[in-house]
Design a protein around this motif. Sequence first.
Motif, PDB file in Angstrom:
ATOM      1  N   ALA A  85      18.032  -6.291 -18.048  1.00 53.95           N
ATOM      2  CA  ALA A  85      19.223  -5.910 -17.268  1.00 53.95           C
ATOM      3  C   ALA A  85      18.706  -4.167 -16.946  1.00 53.95           C
ATOM      4  O   ALA A  85      18.921  -3.542 -16.167  1.00 53.95           O
ATOM      5  N   ALA A  86      18.348  -3.536 -17.950  1.00 55.67           N
ATOM      6  CA  ALA A  86      18.525  -2.104 -17.613  1.00 55.67           C
ATOM      7  C   ALA A  86      17.524  -1.648 -17.187  1.00 55.67           C
ATOM      8  O   ALA A  86      18.106  -0.707 -16.295  1.00 55.67           O
ATOM      9  N   ALA A  87      16.250  -2.117 -17.094  1.00 56.86           N
ATOM     10  CA  ALA A  87      14.867  -1.841 -16.282  1.00 56.86           C
ATOM     11  C   ALA A  87      15.751  -1.820 -15.072  1.00 56.86           C
ATOM     12  O   ALA A  87      15.403  -1.503 -14.046  1.00 56.86           O
ATOM     13  N   ALA A  88      15.868  -3.148 -14.755  1.00 55.42           N
ATOM     14  CA  ALA A  88      16.458  -3.184 -12.939  1.00 55.42           C
ATOM     15  C   ALA A  88      17.571  -2.347 -12.439  1.00 55.42           C
ATOM     16  O   ALA A  88      16.759  -1.679 -11.753  1.00 55.42           O
ATOM     17  N   LEU A  89      18.181  -1.682 -13.195  1.00 57.93           N
ATOM     18  CA  LEU A  89      18.815  -0.408 -12.644  1.00 57.93           C
ATOM     19  C   LEU A  89      18.360   0.668 -12.208  1.00 57.93           C
ATOM     20  O   LEU A  89      18.079   1.665 -11.295  1.00 57.93           O
ATOM     21  N   ARG A  90      16.913   0.854 -13.285  1.00 61.14           N
ATOM     22  CA  ARG A  90      15.827   1.929 -12.977  1.00 61.14           C
ATOM     23  C   ARG A  90      15.054   1.695 -12.035  1.00 61.14           C
ATOM     24  O   ARG A  90      14.156   2.282 -11.328  1.00 61.14           O
ATOM     25  N   LEU A  91      14.629   0.503 -12.025  1.00 58.01           N
ATOM     26  CA  LEU A  91      13.887  -0.211 -10.890  1.00 58.01           C
ATOM     27  C   LEU A  91      14.208   0.278  -9.071  1.00 58.01           C
ATOM     28  O   LEU A  91      13.916   0.764  -8.602  1.00 58.01           O
ATOM     29  N   LEU A  92      15.593  -0.131  -9.414  1.00 58.80           N
ATOM     30  CA  LEU A  92      16.717  -0.208  -7.673  1.00 58.80           C
ATOM     31  C   LEU A  92      16.542   1.355  -7.328  1.00 58.80           C
ATOM     32  O   LEU A  92      15.513   1.630  -6.069  1.00 58.80           O
ATOM     33  N   ALA A  93      16.400   1.656  -8.557  1.00 55.14           N
ATOM     34  CA  ALA A  93      16.360   3.489  -8.145  1.00 55.14           C
ATOM     35  C   ALA A  93      15.339   3.910  -8.127  1.00 55.14           C
ATOM     36  O   ALA A  93      14.600   5.015  -6.696  1.00 55.14           O
ATOM     37  N   ASP A  94      13.500   2.998  -8.289  1.00 53.85           N
ATOM     38  CA  ASP A  94      13.021   3.812  -8.073  1.00 53.85           C
ATOM     39  C   ASP A  94      12.421   3.534  -7.617  1.00 53.85           C
ATOM     40  O   ASP A  94      10.917   4.650  -7.037  1.00 53.85           O
ATOM     41  N   ALA A 104      21.226   5.039 -15.629  1.00 54.82           N
ATOM     42  CA  ALA A 104      20.900   5.846 -14.780  1.00 54.82           C
ATOM     43  C   ALA A 104      20.026   6.589 -15.179  1.00 54.82           C
ATOM     44  O   ALA A 104      19.172   7.594 -14.702  1.00 54.82           O
ATOM     45  N   ALA A 105      21.211   7.598 -16.009  1.00 58.90           N
ATOM     46  CA  ALA A 105      21.023   9.338 -16.683  1.00 58.90           C
ATOM     47  C   ALA A 105      19.314   9.079 -17.118  1.00 58.90           C
ATOM     48  O   ALA A 105      19.336  10.415 -18.095  1.00 58.90           O
ATOM     49  N   GLY A 106      19.236   8.040 -18.057  1.00 62.94           N
ATOM     50  CA  GLY A 106      18.124   7.626 -18.473  1.00 62.94           C
ATOM     51  C   GLY A 106      17.948   7.623 -20.296  1.00 62.94           C
ATOM     52  O   GLY A 106      17.322   7.307 -20.888  1.00 62.94           O
ATOM     53  N   ARG A 152       0.951  -1.159   0.380  1.00 60.05           N
ATOM     54  CA  ARG A 152      -0.146  -0.382  -0.411  1.00 60.05           C
ATOM     55  C   ARG A 152       1.097   0.572   0.257  1.00 60.05           C
ATOM     56  O   ARG A 152       0.535   2.687   0.815  1.00 60.05           O
ATOM     57  N   THR A 153       2.177   1.032  -0.387  1.00 62.87           N
ATOM     58  CA  THR A 153       3.067   2.373  -1.383  1.00 62.87           C
ATOM     59  C   THR A 153       2.522   2.641  -2.352  1.00 62.87           C
ATOM     60  O   THR A 153       3.976   2.092  -3.359  1.00 62.87           O
ATOM     61  N   PRO A 154       2.163   3.755  -2.940  1.00 64.74           N
ATOM     62  CA  PRO A 154       2.434   3.699  -4.107  1.00 64.74           C
ATOM     63  C   PRO A 154       3.323   4.098  -4.580  1.00 64.74           C
ATOM     64  O   PRO A 154       4.319   4.960  -3.977  1.00 64.74           O
ATOM     65  N   GLU A 155       3.980   3.285  -6.098  1.00 66.78           N
ATOM     66  CA  GLU A 155       5.482   3.872  -6.359  1.00 66.78           C
ATOM     67  C   GLU A 155       5.379   4.184  -8.236  1.00 66.78           C
ATOM     68  O   GLU A 155       5.676   2.808  -9.208  1.00 66.78           O
ATOM     69  N   PRO A 156       5.384   5.567  -8.681  1.00 60.62           N
ATOM     70  CA  PRO A 156       4.242   5.489  -9.337  1.00 60.62           C
ATOM     71  C   PRO A 156       5.677   5.615 -10.513  1.00 60.62           C
ATOM     72  O   PRO A 156       5.430   4.774 -11.486  1.00 60.62           O
ATOM     73  N   ARG A 157       6.743   5.937 -10.004  1.00 63.67           N
ATOM     74  CA  ARG A 157       8.546   6.062 -11.191  1.00 63.67           C
ATOM     75  C   ARG A 157       8.836   3.876 -11.685  1.00 63.67           C
ATOM     76  O   ARG A 157       8.794   3.780 -12.401  1.00 63.67           O
ATOM     77  N   ALA A 158       8.158   3.233 -10.606  1.00 64.29           N
ATOM     78  CA  ALA A 158       7.845   1.630 -10.314  1.00 64.29           C
ATOM     79  C   ALA A 158       7.438   1.492 -11.923  1.00 64.29           C
ATOM     80  O   ALA A 158       6.923   0.318 -12.168  1.00 64.29           O
ATOM     81  N   TRP A 159       5.938   1.931 -11.255  1.00 66.68           N
ATOM     82  CA  TRP A 159       4.844   1.705 -12.761  1.00 66.68           C
ATOM     83  C   TRP A 159       5.157   1.759 -13.566  1.00 66.68           C
ATOM     84  O   TRP A 159       5.170   0.504 -14.639  1.00 66.68           O
ATOM     85  N   ASP A 160       5.793   2.734 -14.305  1.00 67.95           N
ATOM     86  CA  ASP A 160       5.841   3.506 -15.386  1.00 67.95           C
ATOM     87  C   ASP A 160       7.530   2.304 -15.456  1.00 67.95           C
ATOM     88  O   ASP A 160       7.247   1.792 -17.014  1.00 67.95           O
ATOM     89  N   THR A 161       7.894   2.015 -15.341  1.00 66.49           N
ATOM     90  CA  THR A 161       9.901   1.248 -15.258  1.00 66.49           C
ATOM     91  C   THR A 161       9.025  -0.061 -15.207  1.00 66.49           C
ATOM     92  O   THR A 161       9.220  -0.439 -16.924  1.00 66.49           O
ATOM     93  N   MET A 162       7.662  -0.607 -14.570  1.00 66.39           N
ATOM     94  CA  MET A 162       7.657  -1.935 -15.088  1.00 66.39           C
ATOM     95  C   MET A 162       6.708  -1.645 -16.556  1.00 66.39           C
ATOM     96  O   MET A 162       7.266  -2.908 -17.336  1.00 66.39           O
ATOM     97  N   ASN A 163       6.305  -0.937 -16.498  1.00 66.18           N
ATOM     98  CA  ASN A 163       4.951  -1.265 -18.485  1.00 66.18           C
ATOM     99  C   ASN A 163       5.713  -1.132 -19.360  1.00 66.18           C
ATOM    100  O   ASN A 163       5.607  -1.817 -19.805  1.00 66.18           O
ATOM    101  N   THR A 164       6.890  -0.074 -18.849  1.00 71.94           N
ATOM    102  CA  THR A 164       7.740  -0.017 -20.032  1.00 71.94           C
ATOM    103  C   THR A 164       8.472  -1.514 -20.754  1.00 71.94           C
ATOM    104  O   THR A 164       8.813  -1.146 -21.778  1.00 71.94           O
ATOM    105  N   LEU A 165       9.258  -1.663 -19.575  1.00 77.32           N
ATOM    106  CA  LEU A 165       9.808  -3.046 -20.185  1.00 77.32           C
ATOM    107  C   LEU A 165       8.707  -4.609 -20.578  1.00 77.32           C
ATOM    108  O   LEU A 165       9.360  -4.612 -21.453  1.00 77.32           O
ATOM    109  N   LEU A 166       7.736  -4.078 -20.109  1.00 78.86           N
ATOM    110  CA  LEU A 166       6.917  -5.093 -20.469  1.00 78.86           C
ATOM    111  C   LEU A 166       6.365  -4.847 -21.956  1.00 78.86           C
ATOM    112  O   LEU A 166       6.133  -5.221 -23.165  1.00 78.86           O
ATOM    113  N   ASP A 167       6.252  -3.393 -22.055  1.00 77.13           N
ATOM    114  CA  ASP A 167       6.439  -3.240 -23.393  1.00 77.13           C
ATOM    115  C   ASP A 167       7.351  -3.511 -24.550  1.00 77.13           C
ATOM    116  O   ASP A 167       7.291  -3.967 -26.094  1.00 77.13           O
ATOM    117  N   VAL A 168       8.210  -3.311 -24.187  1.00 76.61           N
ATOM    118  CA  VAL A 168       9.575  -3.409 -24.565  1.00 76.61           C
ATOM    119  C   VAL A 168       9.627  -4.961 -25.271  1.00 76.61           C
ATOM    120  O   VAL A 168       9.906  -5.175 -26.760  1.00 76.61           O
TER     121      VAL A 168
END
Length: 232
Positions: free
Chosen positions: A136-145, A201-203, A107-123
Amino acid sequence: MKAIQTEALLLRAVAYGESDVIATFFTRTEGKISALSRGARKSVRRVGGALEPVHTLLVSLEDRGRELATLKEARVVRQRSGVVGDLDALDAAGVALRWLRHVCPPRTPEPRAWDTMNTLLDVLDAREQPPRSALAAAALRLLADVGYALELEQCVRCGRPCPAGKAAFVDPSRGGLVCQSCGGARMRLGGDLRERALEIAAGGNPALTKDEAEELLVLVDATMAVHAPGLE
């Protein structure tokens, strides 16, 4: 009682009793939340084939503030048949969803992780990159998210910067680079790969070789395990 309608990804579904299911979702607005779906294994009217991973769902929940919400309805709003039809893509998606299930608090919103995960699934669905490289690329972003980004530019103990393009020791339990003067670490990240990791990590979206992707995934797995000891 709080009525919730939100997009969601299924993280896990477990049979409960004779016909019920306890489903754990990662949602756009509520973060991770578990819900009881009564009669889900007998009736397809309310949830149908919606309780499947990788597809984006629209779920309706009743939340009374208890550990489990109640799932009233679920339907697929973004189908990803390209993931389901590719074992490597499905495996990569499963790894990322497992990470989310273990490292995201309830029950903790994680909007950045939501976007990263859906982008990975779309890719993965579009088969734009090799699945493990995309993971691997999404994994580094998820850690930061989720607040567990690795420090890859300077020593986490003394703050000494690491020159660009230079290999470095990395200690996931300490959160990043550890220079030799501070004792180093068992894991070592090559200079070129460290630069690619910083670009991700810089996008950015640098191309990763198969070996580079696997090396980053070993590092991410070790980091996830530090913050989620129950991660199997």
